[in-house]
Design an enzyme around this catalytic site. Structure first.
Site, PDB file in Angstrom:
ATOM      1  N   GLY A  45       0.849  -1.190   0.000  1.00 41.91           N
ATOM      2  CA  GLY A  45       0.000   0.000   0.000  1.00 41.91           C
ATOM      3  C   GLY A  45       0.875   1.228   0.000  1.00 41.91           C
ATOM      4  O   GLY A  45       2.070   1.151   0.333  1.00 41.91           O
ATOM      5  N   GLN A  50       2.729   9.943   1.982  1.00 45.68           N
ATOM      6  CA  GLN A  50       4.072   9.378   2.134  1.00 45.68           C
ATOM      7  C   GLN A  50       5.039   9.890   1.055  1.00 45.68           C
ATOM      8  O   GLN A  50       6.250   9.820   1.247  1.00 45.68           O
ATOM      9  CB  GLN A  50       4.013   7.851   2.091  1.00 45.68           C
ATOM     10  CG  GLN A  50       3.256   7.235   3.272  1.00 45.68           C
ATOM     11  CD  GLN A  50       3.174   5.750   3.186  1.00 45.68           C
ATOM     12  OE1 GLN A  50       2.247   5.211   2.580  1.00 45.68           O
ATOM     13  NE2 GLN A  50       4.118   5.047   3.768  1.00 45.68           N
ATOM     14  N   CYS A  91       5.646  -0.390   7.720  1.00 43.46           N
ATOM     15  CA  CYS A  91       5.332   0.888   7.086  1.00 43.46           C
ATOM     16  C   CYS A  91       6.537   1.346   6.280  1.00 43.46           C
ATOM     17  O   CYS A  91       7.666   1.337   6.787  1.00 43.46           O
ATOM     18  CB  CYS A  91       5.004   1.942   8.150  1.00 43.46           C
ATOM     19  SG  CYS A  91       4.527   3.540   7.450  1.00 43.46           S
ATOM     20  N   LEU A  92       6.308   1.730   5.032  1.00 43.65           N
ATOM     21  CA  LEU A  92       7.424   2.166   4.190  1.00 43.65           C
ATOM     22  C   LEU A  92       8.034   3.468   4.703  1.00 43.65           C
ATOM     23  O   LEU A  92       9.150   3.829   4.334  1.00 43.65           O
ATOM     24  CB  LEU A  92       6.948   2.325   2.739  1.00 43.65           C
ATOM     25  CG  LEU A  92       6.467   1.024   2.089  1.00 43.65           C
ATOM     26  CD1 LEU A  92       5.919   1.298   0.693  1.00 43.65           C
ATOM     27  CD2 LEU A  92       7.572  -0.023   2.052  1.00 43.65           C
ATOM     28  N   HIS A 133      -4.676   1.475   7.798  1.00 43.41           N
ATOM     29  CA  HIS A 133      -3.289   1.972   7.922  1.00 43.41           C
ATOM     30  C   HIS A 133      -3.053   3.125   6.939  1.00 43.41           C
ATOM     31  O   HIS A 133      -2.459   4.146   7.282  1.00 43.41           O
ATOM     32  CB  HIS A 133      -2.315   0.815   7.648  1.00 43.41           C
ATOM     33  CG  HIS A 133      -0.881   1.195   7.624  1.00 43.41           C
ATOM     34  ND1 HIS A 133       0.024   0.795   8.571  1.00 43.41           N
ATOM     35  CD2 HIS A 133      -0.160   1.921   6.726  1.00 43.41           C
ATOM     36  CE1 HIS A 133       1.226   1.288   8.279  1.00 43.41           C
ATOM     37  NE2 HIS A 133       1.139   1.967   7.166  1.00 43.41           N
ATOM     38  N   GLU A 134      -3.575   2.972   5.714  1.00 42.93           N
ATOM     39  CA  GLU A 134      -3.368   4.014   4.690  1.00 42.93           C
ATOM     40  C   GLU A 134      -4.178   5.279   4.994  1.00 42.93           C
ATOM     41  O   GLU A 134      -3.672   6.388   4.814  1.00 42.93           O
ATOM     42  CB  GLU A 134      -3.746   3.482   3.304  1.00 42.93           C
ATOM     43  CG  GLU A 134      -3.002   2.237   2.851  1.00 42.93           C
ATOM     44  CD  GLU A 134      -1.490   2.355   2.909  1.00 42.93           C
ATOM     45  OE1 GLU A 134      -0.830   1.325   3.034  1.00 42.93           O
ATOM     46  OE2 GLU A 134      -0.957   3.484   2.871  1.00 42.93           O
ATOM     47  N   HIS A 137      -2.506   7.432   7.357  1.00 47.52           N
ATOM     48  CA  HIS A 137      -1.492   8.298   6.731  1.00 47.52           C
ATOM     49  C   HIS A 137      -2.130   9.602   6.251  1.00 47.52           C
ATOM     50  O   HIS A 137      -1.574  10.689   6.434  1.00 47.52           O
ATOM     51  CB  HIS A 137      -0.838   7.600   5.527  1.00 47.52           C
ATOM     52  CG  HIS A 137       0.309   6.690   5.871  1.00 47.52           C
ATOM     53  ND1 HIS A 137       1.419   7.107   6.537  1.00 47.52           N
ATOM     54  CD2 HIS A 137       0.490   5.383   5.613  1.00 47.52           C
ATOM     55  CE1 HIS A 137       2.266   6.087   6.687  1.00 47.52           C
ATOM     56  NE2 HIS A 137       1.713   5.025   6.131  1.00 47.52           N
TER      57      HIS A 137
HETATM   58  O1  LIG Z   1       3.597   2.199   4.613  1.00 47.02           O
HETATM   59  C1  LIG Z   1       2.645   1.725   3.957  1.00 47.02           C
HETATM   60  O2  LIG Z   1       1.530   2.244   3.926  1.00 47.02           O
HETATM   61  C2  LIG Z   1       2.875   0.405   3.225  1.00 47.02           C
HETATM   62  C3  LIG Z   1       2.710  -0.776   4.157  1.00 47.02           C
HETATM   63  C4  LIG Z   1       1.234  -1.183   4.167  1.00 47.02           C
HETATM   64  C5  LIG Z   1       0.869  -2.137   5.269  1.00 47.02           C
HETATM   65  C6  LIG Z   1       1.480  -3.394   5.388  1.00 47.02           C
HETATM   66  C7  LIG Z   1       1.101  -4.266   6.419  1.00 47.02           C
HETATM   67  C8  LIG Z   1       0.103  -3.889   7.320  1.00 47.02           C
HETATM   68  C9  LIG Z   1      -0.485  -2.643   7.187  1.00 47.02           C
HETATM   69  C10 LIG Z   1      -0.115  -1.788   6.164  1.00 47.02           C
HETATM   70  C11 LIG Z   1       3.551  -1.881   3.608  1.00 47.02           C
HETATM   71  O3  LIG Z   1       3.359  -2.357   2.507  1.00 47.02           O
HETATM   72  S1  LIG Z   1       4.826  -2.450   4.604  1.00 47.02           S
HETATM   73  C12 LIG Z   1       5.599  -3.711   3.625  1.00 47.02           C
HETATM   74  C13 LIG Z   1       4.803  -4.992   3.604  1.00 47.02           C
HETATM   75  O4  LIG Z   1       3.948  -5.171   4.462  1.00 47.02           O
HETATM   76  C14 LIG Z   1       5.023  -5.998   2.554  1.00 47.02           C
HETATM   77  C15 LIG Z   1       6.008  -5.799   1.620  1.00 47.02           C
HETATM   78  C16 LIG Z   1       6.198  -6.738   0.640  1.00 47.02           C
HETATM   79  C17 LIG Z   1       5.402  -7.878   0.580  1.00 47.02           C
HETATM   80  C18 LIG Z   1       4.411  -8.061   1.532  1.00 47.02           C
HETATM   81  C19 LIG Z   1       4.198  -7.134   2.523  1.00 47.02           C
HETATM   82 ZN   LIG Z   2       2.598   3.145   6.273  1.00 48.22          ZN
END
Ligand SMILES: O=C(O)C[C@@H](Cc1ccccc1)C(=O)SCC(=O)c1ccccc1
Ligand SMILES: [Zn+2]
Length: 167
Positions: A45, A50, A91-92, A133-134, A137
């Site tokens: 996401g 972000q 979270c990225l 979560h998004e 943000h």
């Molecule tokens: O920072 C963001 O919003 C992205 C975040 C979204 C998210 C993931 C997990 C739970 C809630 C929200 C991410 O994508 S973190 C990376 C991640 O979860 C992932 C990356 C690659 C493959 C699978 C998962």
């Molecule tokens: Zn995030």
């Protein structure tokens, strides 16, 4: 183009995003850049906040093979149950840290798609967790706001150290 992702504790992540006024080609260019950025990270996401664009726009793809891109414009959610579900969120914008967060287990989502058409859907499991979560943000909230101040300060100090070491 790949966009730069803001990292905690950057204060710009605390901005409350404004509603999208027009779903036009300019917005669709940003949407494409956000997908490129999200897939490269990689993530499932990405909120416009972000990448330092403070409008109410989210991209998401929960698939394993980039086959299910989703766009949510001016999303609104309504919890459909008092039950909560835990998830180890990442979270990225807080790279390398994962914390358990409890959120409503099922939500109703109402949003515009990339063509500006309104749609509604019910979400549970990872879609419910990710959309909440998004949307946090877009409201200037981060998942670290749900852990203790002690934990949040430790994460902040570690990331600030890494940011100081960057050129
Ligand atoms: O920072 C963001 O919003 C992205 C975040 C979204 C998210 C993931 C997990 C739970 C809630 C929200 C991410 O994508 S973190 C990376 C991640 O979860 C992932 C990356 C690659 C493959 C699978 C998962
Ligand atoms: Zn995030």
């Amino acid at each position: 183009a790949k966009l730069e992702i803001l990292e905690f504790p950057d204060p710009r992540l605390r901005t409350v995003a404004k509603p999208v006024e027009k779903v036009d080609d300019e917005l669709r260019k940003l949407i494409d850049d956000m997908f490129e950025t999200m897939y490269d990270a990689p993530g499932i996401g990405l909120a416009a906040s972000q990448v330092n664009v403070h409008i109410r726009l989210i991209v998401m793809d929960l698939s394993e093979d980039k086959s299910e891109p989703r766009v949510f414009i001016n999303p609104e959610i309504t919890p459909l149950t008092d039950d909560t579900a835990p998830y180890e969120e990442g979270c990225l914008s807080v790279p390398g840290f994962y914390e358990k967060v409890e959120r409503p287990a099922r939500v109703r989502i109402k949003a515009l798609d990339r063509d500006g058409n309104t749609f509604e859907e019910e979400a549970d499991e990872l879609l419910a967790t990710c959309i909440q979560h998004e949307i946090d943000h877009l409201d200037g909230k981060l998942f670290v706001d749900y852990v203790s101040r002690l934990k949040r300060d430790r994460i902040r100090k570690k990331l600030e150290k890494i940011h100081r070491q960057r050129a």
